[in-house]
Design a protein around this motif. Structure first.
Motif, PDB file in Angstrom:
ATOM      1  N   GLU A  67      -1.566  -9.335 -20.902  1.00  0.00           N
ATOM      2  CA  GLU A  67      -0.580 -10.169 -20.205  1.00  0.00           C
ATOM      3  C   GLU A  67       0.833  -9.818 -20.655  1.00  0.00           C
ATOM      4  OE1 GLU A  67      -3.640 -13.949 -19.918  1.00  0.00           O
ATOM      5  OE2 GLU A  67      -1.632 -14.293 -20.729  1.00  0.00           O
ATOM      6  N   ALA A  68       1.006  -9.596 -21.943  1.00  0.00           N
ATOM      7  CA  ALA A  68       2.333  -9.217 -22.450  1.00  0.00           C
ATOM      8  C   ALA A  68       2.752  -7.864 -21.882  1.00  0.00           C
ATOM      9  CB  ALA A  68       2.327  -9.194 -23.971  1.00  0.00           C
ATOM     10  N   MET A  69       1.806  -6.935 -21.774  1.00  0.00           N
ATOM     11  CA  MET A  69       2.130  -5.623 -21.192  1.00  0.00           C
ATOM     12  C   MET A  69       2.511  -5.772 -19.725  1.00  0.00           C
ATOM     13  SD  MET A  69       2.241  -3.241 -23.356  1.00  0.00           S
ATOM     14  CE  MET A  69       2.310  -1.826 -22.280  1.00  0.00           C
ATOM     15  N   ALA A  70       1.823  -6.654 -19.011  1.00  0.00           N
ATOM     16  CA  ALA A  70       2.144  -6.858 -17.596  1.00  0.00           C
ATOM     17  C   ALA A  70       3.559  -7.397 -17.420  1.00  0.00           C
ATOM     18  CB  ALA A  70       1.133  -7.822 -16.968  1.00  0.00           C
ATOM     19  N   GLU A  71       4.050  -8.102 -18.438  1.00  0.00           N
ATOM     20  CA  GLU A  71       5.416  -8.636 -18.407  1.00  0.00           C
ATOM     21  C   GLU A  71       6.400  -7.683 -19.084  1.00  0.00           C
ATOM     22  OE1 GLU A  71       5.054 -12.471 -20.243  1.00  0.00           O
ATOM     23  OE2 GLU A  71       3.747 -13.232 -18.657  1.00  0.00           O
ATOM     24  N   ASN A  72       5.910  -6.477 -19.435  1.00  0.00           N
ATOM     25  CA  ASN A  72       6.722  -5.442 -20.077  1.00  0.00           C
ATOM     26  C   ASN A  72       7.316  -5.909 -21.408  1.00  0.00           C
ATOM     27  OD1 ASN A  72       7.549  -2.781 -20.104  1.00  0.00           O
ATOM     28  ND2 ASN A  72       9.551  -3.259 -19.195  1.00  0.00           N
ATOM     29  N   ILE A 128       6.647  -5.222 -24.794  1.00  0.00           N
ATOM     30  CA  ILE A 128       5.868  -4.314 -25.632  1.00  0.00           C
ATOM     31  C   ILE A 128       5.718  -4.839 -27.056  1.00  0.00           C
ATOM     32  CG2 ILE A 128       5.804  -1.995 -26.647  1.00  0.00           C
ATOM     33  CD1 ILE A 128       6.803  -0.909 -24.026  1.00  0.00           C
ATOM     34  N   SER A 129       6.758  -5.412 -27.641  1.00  0.00           N
ATOM     35  CA  SER A 129       6.617  -5.901 -29.021  1.00  0.00           C
ATOM     36  C   SER A 129       5.645  -7.081 -29.083  1.00  0.00           C
ATOM     37  CB  SER A 129       7.968  -6.274 -29.623  1.00  0.00           C
ATOM     38  OG  SER A 129       8.550  -7.331 -28.897  1.00  0.00           O
ATOM     39  N   THR A 130       5.654  -7.930 -28.073  1.00  0.00           N
ATOM     40  CA  THR A 130       4.698  -9.037 -28.014  1.00  0.00           C
ATOM     41  C   THR A 130       3.287  -8.491 -27.825  1.00  0.00           C
ATOM     42  OG1 THR A 130       6.375 -10.488 -27.078  1.00  0.00           O
ATOM     43  CG2 THR A 130       4.085 -11.168 -26.797  1.00  0.00           C
ATOM     44  N   ALA A 138       0.291   4.042 -29.640  1.00  0.00           N
ATOM     45  CA  ALA A 138       1.102   4.071 -28.411  1.00  0.00           C
ATOM     46  C   ALA A 138       2.022   2.859 -28.359  1.00  0.00           C
ATOM     47  CB  ALA A 138       0.195   4.108 -27.183  1.00  0.00           C
ATOM     48  N   LEU A 139       1.516   1.698 -28.744  1.00  0.00           N
ATOM     49  CA  LEU A 139       2.362   0.500 -28.759  1.00  0.00           C
ATOM     50  C   LEU A 139       3.458   0.620 -29.815  1.00  0.00           C
ATOM     51  CD1 LEU A 139      -0.329  -2.280 -28.261  1.00  0.00           C
ATOM     52  CD2 LEU A 139       1.549  -1.711 -26.689  1.00  0.00           C
ATOM     53  N   ALA A 140       3.108   1.144 -30.979  1.00  0.00           N
ATOM     54  CA  ALA A 140       4.105   1.303 -32.047  1.00  0.00           C
ATOM     55  C   ALA A 140       5.215   2.258 -31.620  1.00  0.00           C
ATOM     56  CB  ALA A 140       3.431   1.797 -33.320  1.00  0.00           C
ATOM     57  N   ALA A 141       4.858   3.239 -30.799  1.00  0.00           N
ATOM     58  CA  ALA A 141       5.848   4.208 -30.293  1.00  0.00           C
ATOM     59  C   ALA A 141       6.572   3.688 -29.068  1.00  0.00           C
ATOM     60  CB  ALA A 141       5.158   5.534 -29.981  1.00  0.00           C
ATOM     61  N   GLY A 142       6.157   2.526 -28.569  1.00  0.00           N
ATOM     62  CA  GLY A 142       6.784   1.967 -27.366  1.00  0.00           C
ATOM     63  C   GLY A 142       6.419   2.705 -26.098  1.00  0.00           C
ATOM     64  N   ASN A 143       5.292   3.406 -26.121  1.00  0.00           N
ATOM     65  CA  ASN A 143       4.861   4.204 -24.964  1.00  0.00           C
ATOM     66  C   ASN A 143       3.845   3.419 -24.127  1.00  0.00           C
ATOM     67  OD1 ASN A 143       3.799   6.060 -23.156  1.00  0.00           O
ATOM     68  ND2 ASN A 143       4.204   7.764 -24.565  1.00  0.00           N
ATOM     69  N   LEU A 186      -1.491   2.064 -21.712  1.00  0.00           N
ATOM     70  CA  LEU A 186      -2.267   1.628 -20.555  1.00  0.00           C
ATOM     71  C   LEU A 186      -3.445   2.560 -20.283  1.00  0.00           C
ATOM     72  CD1 LEU A 186       0.645   0.446 -18.238  1.00  0.00           C
ATOM     73  CD2 LEU A 186      -1.006  -0.991 -19.468  1.00  0.00           C
ATOM     74  N   GLY A 187      -3.237   3.852 -20.479  1.00  0.00           N
ATOM     75  CA  GLY A 187      -4.328   4.811 -20.287  1.00  0.00           C
ATOM     76  C   GLY A 187      -5.453   4.602 -21.286  1.00  0.00           C
ATOM     77  N   VAL A 188      -5.075   4.425 -22.546  1.00  0.00           N
ATOM     78  CA  VAL A 188      -6.083   4.216 -23.585  1.00  0.00           C
ATOM     79  C   VAL A 188      -6.767   2.858 -23.380  1.00  0.00           C
ATOM     80  CG1 VAL A 188      -6.460   3.892 -26.066  1.00  0.00           C
ATOM     81  CG2 VAL A 188      -4.915   5.690 -25.260  1.00  0.00           C
ATOM     82  N   ALA A 189      -5.978   1.847 -23.050  1.00  0.00           N
ATOM     83  CA  ALA A 189      -6.538   0.497 -22.869  1.00  0.00           C
ATOM     84  C   ALA A 189      -7.555   0.471 -21.738  1.00  0.00           C
ATOM     85  CB  ALA A 189      -5.424  -0.511 -22.619  1.00  0.00           C
TER      86      ALA A 189
END
Length: 148
Positions: free
Chosen positions: A24-29, A31-33, A91-96, A101-104
């Motif tokens: 859900e946090a990714m869908a709202e862009n 990334i830190s959340t 990927a999240l730590a790098a902000g990518n 999303l691909g790995v998830a």
């Protein structure tokens, strides 16, 4: 009455819920959340794997003599999912977001297939073969899972 199947299936749902928070946090862009939520999910998944590998699988294998069957397959899948968890966290730590999303997406498919095998095959086998050990196994699994 609590069974191995009900306890471990409930923990699968707990992990799924934590993963949904990250999604859900990714869908709202955010990334830190998402990274913080994913860290909680990752910790819960690793605890689940550890509970199975340290408590459930060895007990089942000792009772049945089956060490190269379903528990071996589950361990191999745990190894694959640990790699995906590490890749997603990186990927999240790098902000990518694209890499995450691909790995998830791959991780979700693997988790669904893996969980289905455990919930419909392995956990019922454990309940069937470990009735005498059930109270002690449930206590240890609850303890292992509560460490998160």
């Amino acid at each position: 009455m609590t069974t191995i199947r009900s306890l471990m299936t409930d923990d699968h749902r707990h992990c799924d819920d934590l993963f949904a928070v990250a999604e859900e946090a990714m869908a709202e862009n955010k990334i830190s959340t998402a990274a913080a939520a994913f860290a909680c999910f990752r910790q819960a998944m690793l605890a689940h794997f550890a509970a199975e590998e340290k408590t459930l699988f060895p007990t089942f294998e000792a009772k049945t003599g089956m060490s190269m069957g379903p528990t071996q397959v589950m361990r191999l899948e745990h190894t694959q999912m640990r790699t995906l968890l590490d890749d997603a966290a990186a990927a999240l730590a790098a902000g990518n977001a694209d890499d995450y999303l691909g790995v998830a997406e791959t991780l979700v498919i693997m988790m669904q297939q893996h969980n289905m095998k455990e919930e419909n095959i392995l956990y019922p086998m454990c309940d069937q073969h470990l009735p005498g050990e059930l109270p002690a196994v449930l206590e240890r699994l609850n303890s292992d899972l509560a460490l998160v």
